[in-house]
Design a protein around this motif. Sequence first.
Motif, PDB file in Angstrom:
ATOM      1  N   UNK A 118       0.839  -1.201   0.000  1.00 32.07           N
ATOM      2  CA  UNK A 118       0.000   0.000   0.000  1.00 32.07           C
ATOM      3  C   UNK A 118       0.876   1.254   0.000  1.00 32.07           C
ATOM      4  N   UNK A 119       0.332   2.336  -0.543  1.00 36.08           N
ATOM      5  CA  UNK A 119       1.010   3.620  -0.483  1.00 36.08           C
ATOM      6  C   UNK A 119       0.851   4.260   0.883  1.00 36.08           C
ATOM      7  N   UNK A 120       1.749   5.178   1.217  1.00 35.64           N
ATOM      8  CA  UNK A 120       1.701   5.870   2.513  1.00 35.64           C
ATOM      9  C   UNK A 120       1.788   7.376   2.305  1.00 35.64           C
ATOM     10  N   UNK A 121       0.729   8.065   2.725  1.00 35.91           N
ATOM     11  CA  UNK A 121       0.712   9.524   2.787  1.00 35.91           C
ATOM     12  C   UNK A 121       1.025   9.948   4.214  1.00 35.91           C
ATOM     13  N   UNK A 122       1.921  10.910   4.389  1.00 33.85           N
ATOM     14  CA  UNK A 122       2.071  11.516   5.721  1.00 33.85           C
ATOM     15  C   UNK A 122       0.971  12.551   5.881  1.00 33.85           C
ATOM     16  N   UNK A 123       0.227  12.412   6.958  1.00 37.67           N
ATOM     17  CA  UNK A 123      -0.879  13.343   7.195  1.00 37.67           C
ATOM     18  C   UNK A 123      -0.365  14.675   7.737  1.00 37.67           C
ATOM     19  N   UNK A 124      -1.244  15.462   8.305  1.00 38.69           N
ATOM     20  CA  UNK A 124      -0.856  16.818   8.690  1.00 38.69           C
ATOM     21  C   UNK A 124      -0.017  16.885   9.967  1.00 38.69           C
ATOM     22  N   UNK A 146       3.737  10.615  -0.405  1.00 36.09           N
ATOM     23  CA  UNK A 146       2.937  11.842  -0.494  1.00 36.09           C
ATOM     24  C   UNK A 146       2.915  12.529   0.871  1.00 36.09           C
ATOM     25  N   UNK A 147       2.773  13.869   0.841  1.00 30.58           N
ATOM     26  CA  UNK A 147       2.587  14.656   2.060  1.00 30.58           C
ATOM     27  C   UNK A 147       1.337  15.505   1.893  1.00 30.58           C
ATOM     28  N   UNK A 148       0.412  15.367   2.828  1.00 38.01           N
ATOM     29  CA  UNK A 148      -0.762  16.237   2.896  1.00 38.01           C
ATOM     30  C   UNK A 148      -0.404  17.433   3.770  1.00 38.01           C
ATOM     31  N   UNK A 149      -0.536  18.634   3.223  1.00 43.42           N
ATOM     32  CA  UNK A 149      -0.089  19.803   3.980  1.00 43.42           C
ATOM     33  C   UNK A 149      -0.853  21.069   3.602  1.00 43.42           C
ATOM     34  N   UNK A 177       0.712  17.427  -1.584  1.00 42.95           N
ATOM     35  CA  UNK A 177      -0.729  17.529  -1.818  1.00 42.95           C
ATOM     36  C   UNK A 177      -1.324  18.601  -0.891  1.00 42.95           C
ATOM     37  N   UNK A 178      -1.557  19.816  -1.389  1.00 47.90           N
ATOM     38  CA  UNK A 178      -2.180  20.837  -0.561  1.00 47.90           C
ATOM     39  C   UNK A 178      -3.580  20.419  -0.109  1.00 47.90           C
TER      40      UNK A 178
END
Length: 240
Positions: A118-124, A146-149, A177-178
């Motif tokens: 699975x992919x991993x996005x770092x959350x806020x 990915x980074x959610x920011x 990813x804004x």
Amino acid sequence: MPRALLEVCAFNLQSCLIAERAGAFRVELCDNPMEGGTTPSHGTLKRTRERVSLKLYAILRPRAGNYLYDDDELAILREDIRVCRELGCDGISIGAQLRDGRIDTERMKRFVEWAGPMGVTCNRAFDATPDMFQALEDLIAAGCERILTSGQASGAPEAGKVLGELVKAAGERIIIMPGAGIRADNLGRLMEESGAREYHGSFRRPTANAMTHANPNVLDFGNVYLPDEQELASVLAQMA
């Protein structure tokens, strides 16, 4: 190929269905919108995976508050990662910090290892770090995709230029990813300033209570939130 991709932050199965119908690329499924999102239930994840075919990521956050986790919380997160993988999720959104606010790189590496494939996005959690550009390098080293920011602002539209700097610094190594505060009327400027290829938003609105009886003395039931379909359509049109 669209100019940009949209991830919808969804608080229930119904929101995921609306996102899929509208043409979103991915949903991030979570619970507890008023606390910034926590881990959705096993049943919610299972049913959502059965009902929607678009890419499905789950927030894995065992509680509200900070991202400094003890051993019991890490065990919970490892089990939640396993469940997401077995249910066929495409990825997870997760974060971990050290006490001084820096990204806990070793724990993020572990999350990536446990999550595979699975992919991993770092959350806020990223937005609570003392140095965004160091956190960027730490998350690249950890193997996140990915980074959610919000660019450490209260909303991404207030940090378009900073987000643009992050996008340039990231290059092809990780996706920036804004997210937070994005609407149809501020997206165009944000896209221009940031140059990002992916965006995140809930576009949520509370729904009317369908019950024919309500006790006026009990007010702590909360609300059911769904995406505003008109707003969603307008956002997606700008990304086409």
